[in-house]
Write a protein that holds these residues in place. Sequence first.
Motif, mmCIF file in Angstrom:
data_model
loop_
_atom_site.group_PDB
_atom_site.id
_atom_site.type_symbol
_atom_site.label_atom_id
_atom_site.label_comp_id
_atom_site.label_asym_id
_atom_site.label_seq_id
_atom_site.Cartn_x
_atom_site.Cartn_y
_atom_site.Cartn_z
ATOM 1 N N MET A 1 -2.434 -3.111 -3.674
ATOM 2 C CA MET A 1 -1.718 -2.252 -2.731
ATOM 3 C C MET A 1 -0.252 -2.652 -2.647
ATOM 4 N N ALA A 2 0.040 -3.933 -2.877
ATOM 5 C CA ALA A 2 1.434 -4.390 -2.827
ATOM 6 C C ALA A 2 2.246 -3.827 -3.990
ATOM 7 N N GLN A 3 1.547 -3.329 -5.020
ATOM 8 C CA GLN A 3 2.254 -2.771 -6.171
ATOM 9 C C GLN A 3 2.538 -1.279 -6.004
ATOM 10 N N LEU A 4 1.942 -0.682 -4.984
ATOM 11 C CA LEU A 4 2.093 0.762 -4.820
ATOM 12 C C LEU A 4 3.393 1.082 -4.096
ATOM 13 N N ASP A 5 3.906 2.278 -4.393
ATOM 14 C CA ASP A 5 5.140 2.699 -3.741
ATOM 15 C C ASP A 5 4.809 3.391 -2.425
ATOM 16 N N GLU A 6 4.206 4.555 -2.537
ATOM 17 C CA GLU A 6 3.780 5.255 -1.340
ATOM 18 C C GLU A 6 2.298 5.574 -1.469
ATOM 19 N N THR A 7 1.661 5.865 -0.338
ATOM 20 C CA THR A 7 0.220 6.080 -0.375
ATOM 21 C C THR A 7 -0.116 7.511 0.021
ATOM 22 N N PHE A 8 -1.111 8.057 -0.664
ATOM 23 C CA PHE A 8 -1.570 9.400 -0.305
ATOM 24 C C PHE A 8 -2.482 9.309 0.911
ATOM 25 N N PRO A 9 -2.681 10.338 1.704
ATOM 26 C CA PRO A 9 -2.043 11.644 1.641
ATOM 27 C C PRO A 9 -0.833 11.754 2.586
ATOM 28 N N THR A 10 -0.457 10.628 3.210
ATOM 29 C CA THR A 10 0.606 10.714 4.222
ATOM 30 C C THR A 10 1.968 10.326 3.675
ATOM 31 N N LEU A 11 1.960 9.770 2.455
ATOM 32 C CA LEU A 11 3.186 9.293 1.815
ATOM 33 C C LEU A 11 3.903 8.233 2.636
ATOM 34 N N ASP A 12 3.132 7.421 3.388
ATOM 35 C CA ASP A 12 3.845 6.300 4.008
ATOM 36 C C ASP A 12 3.936 5.157 3.018
ATOM 37 N N CYS A 13 4.996 4.401 3.215
ATOM 38 C CA CYS A 13 5.338 3.360 2.256
ATOM 39 C C CYS A 13 4.290 2.258 2.310
ATOM 40 N N SER A 14 3.741 1.952 1.138
ATOM 41 C CA SER A 14 2.641 1.001 1.036
ATOM 42 C C SER A 14 3.033 -0.375 1.576
ATOM 43 N N GLN A 15 4.208 -0.844 1.150
ATOM 44 C CA GLN A 15 4.674 -2.171 1.577
ATOM 45 C C GLN A 15 4.846 -2.225 3.095
ATOM 46 N N CYS A 16 5.352 -1.086 3.672
ATOM 47 C CA CYS A 16 5.638 -1.088 5.115
ATOM 48 C C CYS A 16 4.378 -1.257 5.937
ATOM 49 N N ILE A 17 3.241 -0.732 5.438
ATOM 50 C CA ILE A 17 2.022 -0.884 6.228
ATOM 51 C C ILE A 17 1.246 -2.131 5.825
ATOM 52 N N LEU A 18 1.505 -2.640 4.639
ATOM 53 C CA LEU A 18 0.734 -3.798 4.161
ATOM 54 C C LEU A 18 1.354 -5.131 4.584
ATOM 55 N N THR A 19 2.669 -5.263 4.388
ATOM 56 C CA THR A 19 3.287 -6.583 4.588
ATOM 57 C C THR A 19 3.135 -7.139 6.003
ATOM 58 N N PRO A 20 3.157 -6.307 7.061
ATOM 59 C CA PRO A 20 2.906 -6.909 8.377
ATOM 60 C C PRO A 20 1.527 -7.555 8.466
ATOM 61 N N LYS A 21 0.548 -6.920 7.809
ATOM 62 C CA LYS A 21 -0.805 -7.491 7.796
ATOM 63 C C LYS A 21 -0.818 -8.813 7.025
ATOM 64 N N MET A 22 -0.050 -8.845 5.924
ATOM 65 C CA MET A 22 0.009 -10.081 5.130
ATOM 66 C C MET A 22 0.589 -11.219 5.974
ATOM 67 N N VAL A 23 1.632 -10.907 6.746
ATOM 68 C CA VAL A 23 2.245 -11.925 7.596
ATOM 69 C C VAL A 23 1.256 -12.369 8.673
ATOM 70 N N ASP A 24 0.503 -11.387 9.215
ATOM 71 C CA ASP A 24 -0.520 -11.726 10.210
ATOM 72 C C ASP A 24 -1.522 -12.726 9.659
ATOM 73 N N VAL A 25 -1.926 -12.508 8.406
ATOM 74 C CA VAL A 25 -2.894 -13.411 7.784
ATOM 75 C C VAL A 25 -2.329 -14.826 7.740
ATOM 76 N N ALA A 26 -1.071 -14.928 7.296
ATOM 77 C CA ALA A 26 -0.467 -16.255 7.132
ATOM 78 C C ALA A 26 -0.293 -16.953 8.477
ATOM 79 N N SER A 27 -0.064 -16.184 9.537
ATOM 80 C CA SER A 27 0.242 -16.837 10.816
ATOM 81 C C SER A 27 -0.969 -16.903 11.748
ATOM 82 N N HIS A 28 -2.103 -16.356 11.312
ATOM 83 C CA HIS A 28 -3.260 -16.323 12.214
ATOM 84 C C HIS A 28 -3.862 -17.712 12.384
#
Lengths: 162, 657
Positions: free
Chosen positions: B180-207
């Motif tokens: 998912m980190a390699q994707l640009d935008e995601t269907f069907p809403t075209l929201d930016c993949s990184q924008c929705i993924l990276t906060p979760k990644m940070v959550d994992v590291a800081s949990h």
Amino acid sequence: MEAEVKDQLVSIEKPELIAPPDWEPVIMGILCNWCSYAGSDLTGTSRIQYPPNIRIIRVPCSSRVDPWFLIKSLQTTADGVLVSGCHPGDCHYISGNYYARRRFLVTKKLLNFVGFHENRIQFSWVSAAEGPKFAKVVIKVTDDIKKLGPLHLYKKENFEKK
Amino acid sequence: MARVGVFVCFCGANIAEYLDVPQVVEEVKRIREVKYAVDYKYMCSDPGQGLIRDAIVQHKLTSIVVAACSPRMHEKTFRKALSDAGMNPYLLEVANIREHSSWVHQKNKKAATDKAMDLCRMAVAKSIANEQLHEISVPVTKRALVIGGGIAGIQAALDIADARIPVVLVEKSPSIGGKMAQLDETFPTLDCSQCILTPKMVDVASHPYIELIPYAEVIELQGFVGNYKAKIKKKASYVNFKTCTGCGACWQKCPVKVANEYNLGLDKRKAIYTPFPQAVPNKPVIDAEHCTMLLKGKCGICAKVCQPGAIDYQMQDEVIEREIGAVVVATGYDMWDPTPYEEYGVGRFKDIITSLEFERMVSANGPTNGVPLRPSDGKVPKNVVFIKCIGSRDEAKGIEYCSKICCMYTTKHTILLHHKVHDSHAYVFYMDIRAAGKGYEEFVKKAQTDTAATYLRGRVSKIYKKGDKLMVRGEDAQIGQVVEVEADLVVLATAVSAPKDNPDLARLLGISYDKYGYLSEAHPKLRPVETAKAGIFLAGCTQAPKDIPETVSQASACAAKVCGLFAGDTMKKDPMVSTINIEYCSGCLNCINVCPYTAIVTDEVPIGHGSKELRTVAYINEGVCQGCGSCVAICRSMAINLAGFTDPQIINEIVSI
């Protein structure tokens, strides 16, 4: 050579000549809990009729069936045995029915060799969804064994009871 | 001597109409061991159960036979009645006289009655050999292991950790994020993949409840549900993560350039690198295969520029152990390699790329800064041909299944192309457009209107070069003609395939996989997140191709399963498992070969009392055993028996009629 011996031994069985007219065979059905037993339950809930000769034993998996059970059945009470498990690849316990299949082939060959007709020991795959198939299998097995006649001629009480 | 009570049920008219119930009762009363036999209208009703409870006390019964419906129906009900009367619930046997007699021999009352008698005799005979069994209580280690740090693993880890259950998250690559980190935008809403993924990644590291172990692999899993022990190999990163600040001085100065995996080799990275700028953890690792310092002992620039002194060329792989109670496998998927499509010139023509390469190109942080470029000459393409079902639904060259996501991502690609290159035109060769999902069909319709892409239904037969263009020849089945499209760039919608090391992982975990390499769920409909091995769950594409919403749902389902497993301090388990008498065990170990759950291991015991010499015997772990009985039948010395289905029980049944 093997075939020759087999034919000779099988020819020992000619019991239809002496079978009493009201004789009904007893068939021991050993079914796995997850597929065939559930399938036989479905036959019941769908009210599909089949001959009343089969007596069903529940085991967790067809791989639980020890060849001893087949031999003991034929030796004591049954005129034929049906073992039924899940379809290949569908075993609830991943691979049990494959072991059962192999073990069964060897057992069948052995019983064949000592003189039992091959139709006395049958194997089938019945899934939990195959109620009609279970009835068909039982009908076929019963027919086969009726044709072969009683196995326990020497057991007097077997006839007295009926 | 055994004192058996037999309770025959009328089941209203279901049994009583088709067989003579009182006659069955009279017949079973003649059996020596039967001390009490009675019939009742509905045995499963409360008064019926009361009848059983009272008789147990009054007649000092030692085992109970209920002749009624299938044990699959009411065995639990009657077992409960037994325990309510203070009797061991496993002393019950059910004779199935409804499904196996009254319902299937409705036209022959005598035969049905005879058969019911026989079934009762068998059940009585079996019950005499029944033993008291007790539910197995297994302690639980409340820690979960999540294998794979893609969106599935991230979601599962976060959900479990939010329930305050510690999680160990193991990721193979230096950073979590996955595909998912390699994707640009995601269907069907075209929201930016990184924008929705990276906060979760940070959550994992800081949990506080998540232990993130990147650049590591699980190499061994032993034990059973609630009590696994995992060995995890941490690959040598040659960077001390504790002291490294992630400043980036090292990878800026590193002189070695290597093809960048994150961008699928479309650009270069250094030998010391983080996979991508938003990596979590944001610490570099040294690629030992390419670092000249590690290969030849020359260079050492990174160590010189690293102010905290975090570089350690002597670092070795390290194996750590964690005790865990459950495993979530989320190893994701691989993109299918389209090399078999030789007639398309895959590998020969540079301007044929895969969809993930296209995704990287149109991505803002990609190798071409968000503009698709022809790999051959770096020009912006005007005519782009997208070919769907590359590998999917193709038994001859690829795989039989539909990869499920290609229709949607190709639609997305036509939009992205339209956004990035306004005067471009997209051609899509397709077999079907499969857009089942919330908002998917609308997305496809909107894309077709907005981009004015040309959709051609049919397969492409050949691609050849004409000047610097590619000629795509295919069939348009709707007009029944062969068409040729002049393309600047061809994008192949490659299939989703199972990770190639899934079979190895499955063997290591003791779970099964299908012919494609996807890990198998316990039941395709009713147990889609569990595996056949208790305590191991599946999330995401490692089970089958799926899109992001489905992956996230399945990951959360896994978390719910894990939390459910850990709800108590101990787990209850059915006692119908195999037991071994080591006195009889000859140590042939055939049972180990047939056990599908690796529940049997070897053990060493003294050959005689007080002897120091040891012999090998089999040991059955009752926590792992699922009770199939394979080992019982294979055991030559009859050392093994399956509780509830012992040899004496079954032989009793056989000889009783």
